[in-house]
Design an enzyme around this catalytic site. Structure first.
Site, PDB file in Angstrom:
ATOM      1  CE1 TYR A 247      -3.096  -2.978   0.440  1.00 40.16           C
ATOM      2  CE2 TYR A 247      -3.196  -2.558   2.798  1.00 40.16           C
ATOM      3  CZ  TYR A 247      -3.564  -3.303   1.697  1.00 40.16           C
ATOM      4  OH  TYR A 247      -4.418  -4.378   1.868  1.00 40.16           O
TER       5      TYR A 247
ATOM      6  CB  SER B 121     -14.216  -4.491   1.008  1.00 40.41           C
ATOM      7  OG  SER B 121     -13.054  -3.903   0.486  1.00 40.41           O
TER       8      SER B 121
END
Length: 337
Positions: free
Chosen positions: A66, A213
C-alpha cells in the site's frame, strides 16, 4: 434491534482469532489512507488511527504494497509510543517498485525474509502480530513459503500467520506447515462468496475470518450515488460494481438496506457492519476509513443488536449473489484489496 451506549463511549468487545490472537471485534483498514481511494491527508489519517486506539480498536491492518511502502510508515508513526495497544497486521507477497507501477507476486522464501525485515523497519516495531501472505504465488509451492514464515515465527519476528484470498485447499496446505490464525477475505452483504466453501474450512481448522471491505467498498454506507462523487484517481471508478447498469442495480440494493436501517434508527453502514459482526464470534470486520467521523460511526455498529427477524430481513434484502458485477476488473492491480 437495540442500540446502546453513547458516542465515544462504546465498550469495545474482543474476539479471538485462531487459538489465541485476541483482538478488538472491529478493526481498522488503513489502505485507503495512502492509495487507491483518492487524495491523502496524512495528518487526519494519523489522527484517525490514534482515535481508533482511544476507542479500543486494536486491530490495525496494512500491507507493504500500500503506497507502496508508505502506509506502513504512516501506521508506524501513528502508533509510536502506543505499541502495547495495537495488533499490527501487515502483509507480504505483492512485490512493487515505487518508481514504475510494477505489480507482481513473489512468495519465494528469500523474498519473504527480506519483506519481513523491511516491514519491521517501516513500522518501527520489533515484531509483527499478524503477518499475511497477501496473495498466493502460483510459481512457489505454498509449503515453501510457509516454511519460511514458520522460521520467522521461531525467530520472534512474527507472532501469528495469516493468508489472504487463498482457496480452501491452499489454506489446508499452509495450515499443515504452520497454524493459520486468520484468513482475510472480502466479506459483506455484497460479497458473500466465503459462505460456500471457505468459512466451513476455516471453522473446521479453527481459523478466524478477517473481513475486508465489509461496507462494499463504501457503497453500503448509502453515501455514494454516482461516480461523480469519487475523485478522479479513485480506484473504484474502474471496478465493475461501480459501472453503468451494475451501479444502478447495486444502488437499488443499497436502497433496501437504507430502508431497513432507517426503520431501526441506525445508519446503512452500521446495519451492514452489524450483519458481518453477527456472522460469528470468529469474524472480525476491518472497515477502512481515513476520517475520524466515519471511524466513530463504524465503531458505533458494535452497539447494534440484530434479532433473528432483523437478520432474516437483511438476508432477504441482499441474498448471496445479489450484487451485480465482479469484485475486481478483469486485470486489477495484483493484491489490491
Amino acid at each position: 434491534m437495540t442500540v446502546t451506549g453513547t458516542e465515544g463511549k462504546t465498550l469495545m468487545q474482543s474476539r479471538t482469532l485462531g487459538e489465541r490472537l485476541v483482538t478488538s471485534a472491529l478493526g481498522l483498514g488503513c489502505m485507503g489512507m495512502s492509495e487507491f481511494y483518492g487524495g491523502r491527508d496524512d495528518a487526519e489519517s494519523v489522527a484517525t488511527i490514534r482515535r481508533a486506539l482511544d476507542l479500543g480498536v486494536t486491530m490495525l491492518d496494512t500491507s507493504d504494497m500500500y503506497g507502496p511502502f508508505t502506509n506502513e510508515e504512516l501506521l508506524g508513526k501513528a502508533i509510536a509510543g502506543r505499541r502495547g495497544e495495537v495488533v499490527v497486521a501487515t502483509k507480504f507477497g505483492v512485490e512493487r517498485r515505487p518508481d514504475d507501477g510494477y505489480f507482481g507476486l513473489n512468495s519465494r522464501p528469500e523474498y519473504v525474509r527480506r519483506a519481513c525485515d523491511a516491514s519491521l523497519r517501516r513500522l518501527g516495531v520489533d515484531h509483527i502480530d499478524l503477518y499475511y501472505q497477501h496473495r498466493v504465488d502460483p510459481t512457489v509451492p505454498v509449503e515453501e513459503t510457509w516454511g519460511a514464515l514458520a522460521e520467522l515465527v521461531a525467530a520472534g519476528k512474527v507472532r501469528h500467520l495469516g493468508i489472504s484470498e487463498a482457496p480452501a485447499d491452499v489454506v489446508r496446505r499452509a495450515h499443515a506447515v504452520h497454524p493459520v490464525t486468520a484468513g482475510q477475505y472480502e466479506y459483506s452483504l455484497f460479497s458473500r462468496e466465503p459462505e460456500a466453501d471457505l468459512l466451513p474450512t476455516l471453522r473446521e481448522l479453527n481459523i478466524g475470518l478477517v473481513a475486508y471491505s465489509p461496507l462494499g467498498r463504501g457503497m453500503l454506507t448509502g453515501s455514494i450515488a454516482s461516480l461523480d462523487q469519487l475523485e478522479q484517481d479513485d480506484y473504484r471508478r474502474g471496478t465493475p460494481r461501480f459501472q453503468g447498469d451494475n451501479l444502478d442495480h447495486n444502488l437499488a440494493l443499497v436502497a433496501r438496506v437504507r430502508k431497513l436501517a432507517a426503520e431501526r434508527e441506525v445508519t446503512p453502514g452500521q446495519l451492514a457492519l452489524a450483519w458481518v459482526l453477527a456472522q460469528g464470534p470468529d469474524v472480525v470486520p476491518i472497515p477502512g476509513t481515513k476520517r475520524r467521523r466515519y471511524l466513530e460511526e463504524n465503531v458505533a455498529a458494535l452497539d447494534v443488536r440484530l434479532s433473528p427477524a432483523d437478520l432474516a430481513a437483511i438476508d432477504a434484502s441482499t441474498p448471496p449473489g445479489a450484487a451485480a458485477g465482479e469484485r475486481y476488473p478483469s486485470r486489477p492491480p495484483v493484491g489490491h484489496r
